[in-house]
Each structure stands twice: as structure tokens, then as C-alpha cells.
Enzyme design. Sequence first.
Site, PDB file in Angstrom:
ATOM      1  CB  SER A 201      -0.893   0.006   1.238  1.00  0.00           C
ATOM      2  OG  SER A 201      -0.118   0.338   2.372  1.00  0.00           O
ATOM      3  CE  LYS A 202      -1.150   6.719  -3.230  1.00  0.00           C
ATOM      4  NZ  LYS A 202      -1.972   5.790  -3.931  1.00  0.00           N
ATOM      5  NE  ARG A 203       0.599   0.900   6.278  1.00  0.00           N
ATOM      6  CZ  ARG A 203       1.300  -0.218   6.432  1.00  0.00           C
ATOM      7  NH1 ARG A 203       2.467  -0.197   7.016  1.00  0.00           N
ATOM      8  NH2 ARG A 203       0.825  -1.375   5.993  1.00  0.00           N
ATOM      9  CG  HIS A 204       4.385  -1.243   2.134  1.00  0.00           C
ATOM     10  ND1 HIS A 204       3.042  -1.544   2.113  1.00  0.00           N
ATOM     11  CD2 HIS A 204       4.919  -2.000   3.113  1.00  0.00           C
ATOM     12  CE1 HIS A 204       2.777  -2.447   3.041  1.00  0.00           C
ATOM     13  NE2 HIS A 204       3.901  -2.742   3.661  1.00  0.00           N
ATOM     14  N   GLY A 205       5.457   2.751   0.044  1.00  0.00           N
ATOM     15  CA  GLY A 205       6.225   3.529  -0.932  1.00  0.00           C
ATOM     16  C   GLY A 205       5.430   3.678  -2.213  1.00  0.00           C
TER      17      GLY A 205
END
Length: 421
Positions: A201-205
Site C-alpha cells: 500500500s501507499k504506506r510502503h512507498g
Amino acid sequence: MAVRVRIAPSPTGLLHIGTASTALFNWLFARHEGGEFRLRIENTDTSREVAEAVDQIQDSLRWLGLDWDGPVTFQLDRMDDCRRLAEQLVAEGKAYEDEGAIRFRMPDEGVTAWDDVVRGRVEVRNETIEDLVIVRSDGRPTYNFASPLEDVWDGITHVIRGDDHISNTPKQLNIISAVAADVPVYAHVPMIFGMDGKKLSKRHGAQAVEDFRAAGYLPETMMNFLALLGWAPDGETTIMNREELLRRFDLTRVSPSPAQFDYRKLDWMNGVYLRELPPEEFAHRLLLWLGENGYDWPAELVTRTAPLVQEKIAKLSEFPGFAGFFFGDVEPGQADLDGGAPMLAAADEALASLEPFDATAIEAALRDTADRLGLKPRQAFQPIRVAVTGSRVSPGLFESIELLGRETTLSRLRAAAGAAG
Ligand code: GLU
């Protein structure tokens, strides 16, 4: 029989890295087998957003180096055919009307099964599959009806898609059997997870192919890296160019376990690919990236500075931060200049009339100056580096000064000497 595969993205936004990975497996399989790779858009309307997304999907695929066969097709164009077939299924007693919708009668007994190339035999008890709505009450055919029909009409031999679709497959198999068509082979490839084991998800990059492009990764890095998410030719080889991937790709070696997206490994791999480029090609890629990202820097100067950074950056996007001092003014940090005034003044003097003004002569002159001041080279060069590049980390100092030229170098040394007090 030649193989024919497809990807069927929904045009909802930028091409997600997971869809790109599925696309790559399809493409590698098709090209390795000498077959066809199709692009099919699962649109339900023709809004401007959809048109934009369709363009972006194609741009991203092209950038990655994935070419497709034949025209792009649109699910919306086949809605009438789907409805007609639904009526036919009703007439044959295989489907029925239910509150204005049409439902397909799934078998109640036995199992629906297939031999998945990636996951082996999968069996689902038919009593667990409920009768599927194939046309909604507003007349719109559903994904689980339209998609397998399109596979039939397109002569798709292998459906290679994300394993989030496994639960759809038994429904689609029953639809295909009901229209008395041959069922394709299915291969459900693993979803991509972050290093923490959670769905990417966006959290990862970065998530979209375009984000990776803007972040300065090379398309050949992305292809190599994505190919290794869930597949490996052996336990060892990591760096494989397009030709090698095409030669070695083997769908049966795709693993059913979730693939882990390691952003650090991606950076490492991109550095490898950047360093491998011939210098003029590296400069060309830099220019492309700069142009795409709003930098209007003189091509000739970019080309001359490129060799100074090629060994030092892992992403093209690091170039402006690292070499921006060639293209604009610098603002050296006061603290980094502290105590540097004597060396800055001495360097100014040493370089003012140095001939020739090249890296070798500059290095000799500055070392000599440091010596005379009784300073260790590292200690002496730090304020000079900060003064001319604006940073404590820079490309090679002497080469940079040569490229920057005497005039700019001296004016920066003087400005910094003033500031350093
Ligand atoms: N629109 C679906 C997706 O993007 C297509 C699934 C399929 O390949 O059947 O996941």
C-alpha cells in the site's frame, strides 16, 4: 496451438505495480512461447477519466517495454453480446430472471476444479457457489459474466492473473462450460506484499508505475525487479536483462507464496543498471528524466556533468540534488564553512591564475595549498567543497571545479570566504 494471453485492467487510475507485474508475467509467457499478448480494458463507461486512465495504462506498459498485439479492446463494446447470451442461457434453462436481474444457475452437487499452473489442483464444492447475477437489473452484465465470455471470444488460451481472483474462477469456469467453449488454462500469480507481510500500500512507498518512473528508476530495472516478484529461474541469478528474462521465463516456476516488495533491493538494482549504461546513454536517460520532471537544464551541460555522477547515484531523481550546483547558485551552510576562511582565501589565490584549469592541475594546486597551511587534505577540502557545491556530499571535487570553470569557482570561493569570516 500458439498461446494467447491478455491483461484486463479496469481503467480506474494509474497502472498499479501489481497489475504491471501480472502484465509482465503475461508478456514474458507470450513472448517466450511465441504467442500473443492482448490488452483488454474492463471499462463500464467512457468518461473522460476512463479515457485518461486508458492512455496512462498504455503509456506505462510502453515505458516498461511491454508491447501488445492487436488493437486495445473495450468490455463496454461487448455488452450487447453479453446480454444476448444471457437471454439465450435463460431460454436454455441455464439462467433465470430474479427481481429484474438475470442469475446463472450454478451446479448444486459435485465440484468445480482446475489444474492451476501456479497453485496445482484447486477444487471448490459446488454447493458453496451461489447462483451468479450475470446481468444486473439495470441491464449491465457483471464482471464474472463478461470477463470469461471475452476470454472465449478472444481465444485466450491461458488466463494469468492475480490470485485475488481465485474465488472468481469456479464461477467463470461454469459460465464457460455453459456456452460449450473450451476452458483456458489458469495461472494465479501471487499478490505483492511489503516486507512487513502486509498487502502493498501507499504506506510502503510508490505504488503506480508512473510513480516509479518519476522517482528515477529505469524501465529495465523495473522489468527485472518485477520479474523476480514471485518467479526465479534458479536460486541465484538476480540481474537479468530483457533478452535473458524472455529466454528463461517459465510460468511453472512462479511461486504461489506472496511476493515481497523490497524497496531497498530496488534501489540497489537501479544503481547496478545505471552504472552499466554507456556514458552517453546514461546522459540521455538523465535528459529524458529531467525533461519529464520539469527541469529545463542545458543538454550540453547535463551531458558533461553526467559522468561525474554516474557512479554515485541510485536513481535519476538524485541528479538535481547532487549536481544542481552546476546549474544554479548555491547556498552553503554557515556551519559547514566555519573555520574555513584561511583555506578558502588560499584556494582562491591558488586557482586564480592556474593553467591549465583542469582536474589534475586543480588537485595538485589545492593539495599544495593545504600543505602550506599545515592542513590535512580532508580537512582543507571540506570548506572548498561546501563553498563551490553548496553541500558536503558532491561529485569529485576537482572534476567539479574544472567543469564549473574558473570564474564561477572563484566567485563562490570569495562569497563563502566572506561568509566564513
Ligand atoms: N479487471 C480485473 C483486474 O484488473 C481483471 C481480472 C482478470 O484478469 O480476469 O484485476
